[in-house]
Design an enzyme around this catalytic site. Structure first.
Site, PDB file in Angstrom:
ATOM      1  N   SER A 140      14.640 -24.511  28.307  1.00 18.11           N
ATOM      2  CA  SER A 140      14.158 -25.895  28.371  1.00 18.11           C
ATOM      3  C   SER A 140      12.651 -25.936  28.586  1.00 18.11           C
ATOM      4  O   SER A 140      12.033 -26.991  28.419  1.00 18.11           O
ATOM      5  CB  SER A 140      14.865 -26.658  29.498  1.00 18.11           C
ATOM      6  OG  SER A 140      14.868 -25.916  30.711  1.00 18.11           O
TER       7      SER A 140
ATOM      8  N   GLU B 236      28.013 -27.442  30.388  1.00 14.57           N
ATOM      9  CA  GLU B 236      27.106 -28.561  30.154  1.00 14.57           C
ATOM     10  C   GLU B 236      27.789 -29.700  29.410  1.00 14.57           C
ATOM     11  O   GLU B 236      28.375 -29.512  28.347  1.00 14.57           O
ATOM     12  CB  GLU B 236      25.874 -28.097  29.366  1.00 14.57           C
ATOM     13  CG  GLU B 236      24.871 -29.208  29.134  1.00 14.57           C
ATOM     14  CD  GLU B 236      23.524 -28.714  28.633  1.00 14.57           C
ATOM     15  OE1 GLU B 236      22.650 -29.569  28.371  1.00 14.57           O
ATOM     16  OE2 GLU B 236      23.339 -27.482  28.500  1.00 14.57           O
TER      17      GLU B 236
END
Length: 272
Positions: free
Chosen positions: A53, A190
């Site tokens: 990320s 997730e």
């Protein structure tokens, strides 16, 4: 029900398995640089994820795909130099492990040798089984990642909730059990239904860390810049903002600009 926290001087992969056995929830956040990692570690976080990320929050890319192995090593080495207690897990970036188990091993070895990280994380289940096994056979701890896998965004075409359909949910449970069986020490789930995530957590003995996966798992992870409110465009249901640093930093910088323009800064006590 809250569980008394046991004091750990240093978090290891074994610590996380013990925490699940004791019923203690695991806290996990991302970090990508020395200064922020120092703060996060000092605040008592259990796991720091040097996530791909960084591609989004540090470099401004739309997806996680562009970040390179060299860049991940740079971020991870900065984080490792800052920590005293937390376990540091480093994402293997897109393209560094999917095509060839030997390449996966080379990538993982580079991360461990050049950054000093403690473990690596890979996205996927049975399709990357051989890569995971090759890395584990070299003595490198592996964290799995199932559900929404951002490196596969162009395959799925959306960041929507995964495994809502019965077949995909069944496949996810199979993959979680597979990852446990071949030796992963933990799995990130997730953006999947909370009921399914709880079922997965109860079906394996290794910790399940959720992001958008409800409270029935063994721990939680968020992107640091999101939970501190440094980003402001991103509003998923699972995100709790603990601060609004975007507004506070904007105001502070604006005040600095005004003080410089009006010669209020530096004042007499701020010069030699």
């Amino acid at each position: 029900m809250s569980v008394a926290k046991k004091e750990y001087k240093r978090i290891t992969v074994k610590t996380l398995v013990d925490m699940k056995a004791y019923g203690e929830k695991i806290s996990m956040l991302t970090a990508y640089d020395y200064t922020m990692a120092k703060i996060v570690d000092g605040a008592g976080i259990d796991v720091i994820l040097v996530g791909d990320s960084a591609s989004n929050v540090m470099a401004g890319h739309e997806t996680t795909l562009p970040i390179t192995l060299d860049q991940m090593i740079y971020h991870a080495s900065s984080v490792v130099r800052a920590i005293d207690r937390a376990l540091v897990v480093v994402d293997l970036p897109f393209g560094s492990y999917q095509s060839d188990p030997k390449e996966a091993l080379r990538s993982a070895i580079r991360i461990m040798k050049e950054s000093g990280g403690h473990a690596v994380k890979l996205e996927g289940g049975k399709e990357i089984k051989e890569s995971i096994k090759r890395i584990l056979n070299a003595g490198i701890p592996v964290m799995g990642h199932l559900g929404l896998t951002p490196q596969s965004i162009y395959k799925f075409g959306t960041y929507t909730v995964r495994a809502k359909e019965e077949q995909e949910a069944a496949d996810l449970i199979k993959d979680a059990k597979l990852l446990e069986r071949i030796g992963c020490f933990a799995i990130v789930l997730e953006k999947i239904p909370a009921k399914l995530a709880k079922e997965v957590a109860e079906s394996v003995s290794i910790p399940i860390i959720g992001i958008g996966a409800g409270s029935g798992v063994d721990g939680q992870v968020l992107v640091l810049h999101d939970m501190l409110g440094m980003t402001h465009e991103f509003h998923p249901r699972f995100l709790r903002r603990y601060m609004n640093l975007y507004e506070e930093m904007t105001n502070a910088i604006s005040q600095y600009v005004d003080d410089v323009k009006t010669v209020d800064f530096p004042n007499d006590s701020e010069q030699y």
